[in-house]
Scaffold this active site. Structure first.
Site, mmCIF file in Angstrom:
data_model
loop_
_atom_site.group_PDB
_atom_site.id
_atom_site.type_symbol
_atom_site.label_atom_id
_atom_site.label_comp_id
_atom_site.label_asym_id
_atom_site.label_seq_id
_atom_site.Cartn_x
_atom_site.Cartn_y
_atom_site.Cartn_z
ATOM 1 N N ASP A 5 1.747 6.627 5.555
ATOM 2 C CA ASP A 5 0.730 5.660 5.146
ATOM 3 C C ASP A 5 1.146 4.920 3.875
ATOM 4 O OD1 ASP A 5 -1.628 4.404 5.863
ATOM 5 O OD2 ASP A 5 -2.886 5.684 4.630
ATOM 6 N N LYS A 26 0.859 -1.193 0.000
ATOM 7 C CA LYS A 26 0.000 0.000 0.000
ATOM 8 C C LYS A 26 0.889 1.234 0.000
ATOM 9 C CE LYS A 26 -2.991 2.658 3.124
ATOM 10 N NZ LYS A 26 -3.635 2.708 4.455
ATOM 11 N N ARG A 30 -7.449 -0.328 1.244
ATOM 12 C CA ARG A 30 -7.954 -1.607 0.742
ATOM 13 C C ARG A 30 -8.449 -1.482 -0.694
ATOM 14 N NH1 ARG A 30 -12.121 -1.855 5.599
ATOM 15 N NH2 ARG A 30 -10.327 -0.743 6.448
ATOM 16 N N LYS A 35 -10.026 12.895 8.290
ATOM 17 C CA LYS A 35 -9.530 12.519 9.611
ATOM 18 C C LYS A 35 -9.532 13.722 10.547
ATOM 19 C CE LYS A 35 -6.217 9.061 7.870
ATOM 20 N NZ LYS A 35 -6.686 7.889 8.614
ATOM 21 N N GLU A 37 -9.379 3.675 2.374
ATOM 22 C CA GLU A 37 -8.909 3.783 0.994
ATOM 23 C C GLU A 37 -7.820 2.790 0.633
ATOM 24 O OE1 GLU A 37 -5.550 5.066 2.940
ATOM 25 O OE2 GLU A 37 -7.620 5.549 3.429
ATOM 26 N N ASP A 80 -12.032 7.018 3.940
ATOM 27 C CA ASP A 80 -10.812 6.810 4.732
ATOM 28 C C ASP A 80 -10.464 5.325 4.852
ATOM 29 O OD1 ASP A 80 -8.602 7.615 6.203
ATOM 30 O OD2 ASP A 80 -9.651 7.528 8.122
ATOM 31 N N ASP A 107 -2.479 10.565 3.618
ATOM 32 C CA ASP A 107 -3.873 10.164 3.794
ATOM 33 C C ASP A 107 -4.608 11.156 4.684
ATOM 34 O OD1 ASP A 107 -6.263 8.852 3.871
ATOM 35 O OD2 ASP A 107 -5.607 7.336 5.321
#
Length: 482
Positions: free
Chosen positions: A270, A247, A333, A259, A331, A329, A252
């Site tokens: 991230d 990933k 996956r 967030k 995201e 959020d 993010d």
């Protein structure tokens, strides 16, 4: 970067001196010569210790050894994990400009492992500091061993792994205005000079290929998505590769499901999973590992804007499955869904591992010490667990359960990317990913709690840890090389 060299024993004229004792705290010939030069300060120190005491780590004998300009004497005893011991010794030497370490009677491999631990502990991201940290002056370490040429040769493999680890730490540590999909892809391209085949796909190309789940995450940012494919062909041509998928959300914000502002600056890391892929492939290439390995980095930036993906949007993933986006959020996956499908479809790997800073829930479950481990294959699961124990990067097996998979069924699409009602956020995320691996033996590592550290340990400085590079290198070396 710290300079590590290997030489035969001689009492140094300056810097700190660390002396390895036997497991019974006895002094060898070299240690005795140091003790004599200090008028018996080492032996006197040991006699003052209670006979039941053990050296749990390096201990300072004296700050006034009386040997030239030597600043202090440190003693330590061997322990089972020499890499960890190296980190502890390095921690005791950080305030010195230079140091020497005496390892009388140690094998070349043992000396190399200690040196590796020293290298892991001493790396620090300080490129933007305008003044040197007075607490961290260490520039060079001389390791004095019976067979310096053999030790230096043994250290070569570890030094190359260290280069990979440090590359991961560097890219994960960089701020998001420096590391974004395009710039990280350019860094990945430099692996070409080490024999890695590098392919980079633009957002326009990804959209055309059908990476709609991944592109949907990226569409709110001015920094467009990139897919990086790294191929190392060190094995037989007939061998199917192993695939490592990372990933790579370079920042993010949460997107429209934004967030909280507190600690949002930490979301630069991230992309830790892709950082591991990058560092791992560099280590593999430098050591010319005899295995076929494919690394895939799915790189996006998740930002809120007028063009950003919305909660409730439905996208058709590369696999053809439709996904309802409940939470923008969740995201990572979505990115991995397309990357995992692409990896198994194009490369038909014998095994596939993904790494992702995927869920905060894994920190609730396992804290900052263990990565969450999921697998659809018992044999592969045991391999990863075994390699984990050998390098000290801890994992904990969590269950996949059909009941959680059912919770991801959507009313208006094949699957939804999040469910607020069932809890088990780490497991439901893994269940989502499993939908995109087909029958490929697969492991998912949720490294949200282990990719970044709020305090230093024996193996890393506060900050990026590069968790996963050493683990997966060990796993590939043990199970897939000729």
């Amino acid at each position: 970067m710290l300079k590590i060299s290997f030489e035969s024993f001689q009492i140094p004229k300056k810097g700190a001196l660390a002396v390895a004792l036997s497991s019974k705290l006895s002094l060898g010939k070299d240690a005795k010569s140091v003790d004599k030069a200090t008028h018996g300060q080492i032996q006197s120190y040991l006699e003052r210790k209670n006979s039941k005491d053990k050296l749990e780590g390096p201990e300072v004998v004296t700050h006034a050894p009386g040997i030239g300009d030597v600043s202090k004497i440190i003693i330590f005893a061997p322990q089972e994990n020499l890499v960890e011991l190296g980190g502890k010794v390095a921690g005791a030497l950080l305030s010195e400009k230079q140091a020497s370490i005496s390892l009388e009677g140690w094998s070349a491999k043992d000396a190399a492992q200690l040196a590796f631990g020293i290298g892991l502990r001493t790396w620090k991201f300080d490129k933007y500091l305008t003044k040197e940290d007075d607490r961290r002056k260490l520039k060079s370490i001389t390791i004095m061993v019976d067979n310096p040429k053999e030790a230096e040769k043994a250290y070569t493999e570890y030094a190359n792994i260290l280069e990979g680890v440090n590359l991961t730490k560097e890219v994960v540590s960089e701020p998001a205005n420096v590391i974004y999909p395009e710039s990280l892809a350019k860094i990945a391209k430099t692996l070409g000079k080490h024999g890695v085949k590098v392919e980079i796909f633009t957002q326009k190309e990804l959209h055309k290929k059908g990476f709609n789940a991944m592109v949907g995450v990226a569409q709110g940012s001015v920094n467009e998505a990139r897919l990086v494919v790294l191929q190392w062909n060190g094995g037989k041509k007939s061998d199917k590769p192993v695939c490592i998928v990372g990933k790579g959300v370079t920042f993010d914000s949460g997107g429209i499901s934004i967030k909280p502002s507190s600690k949002m600056e930490e979301m630069k890391w991230d992309m830790g999973g892709s950082g591991v892929v990058l560092g791992l492939l560099k280590a593999i290439a430098l050591n010319k590992v005899k295995a076929n390995v494919v690394g895939i980095m799915g790189l996006v930036e998740n930002m809120p804007s007028g063009s950003a993906q919305r909660p409730g949007d439905i996208v058709t993933s590369l696999s053809g499955k439709t996904i309802e986006v409940i939470n923008t959020d969740a995201e990572g996956r979505l990115v991995l869904a397309d990357c995992l499908w692409y990896a198994q479809d194009r490369f038909k790997p014998k095994a596939m591992v993904d790494l992702a800073t995927l869920t905060g829930a894994v920190i609730v479950a396992l804290g900052y010490r263990y990565a969450g481990l999921f697998s659809n294959d018992p044999k592969l699961l045991k391999q990863i667990e075994s390699s984990s124990k050998k390098v000290g990067e801890k994992v904990w097996n969590l269950p996949l359960d059909e009941e959680f998979a059912k919770a991801l069924k959507a009313d208006q699409a094949d699957i939804k990317n999040s469910d607020y009602g069932v809890g088990a956020g780490t497991i439901t995320a893994a269940q989502f990913l499993e939908c995109f691996v087909n029958d490929t033996p697969w492991v998912h590592l949720d490294i949200a709690g282990t990719a970044w550290a709020s305090k230093s340990s024996s193996s890393f400085e506060k900050g990026a840890t590069a968790f996963g590079v050493r683990l997966l290198y060990q796993w590939i070396e043990e199970n897939y090389t000729h």
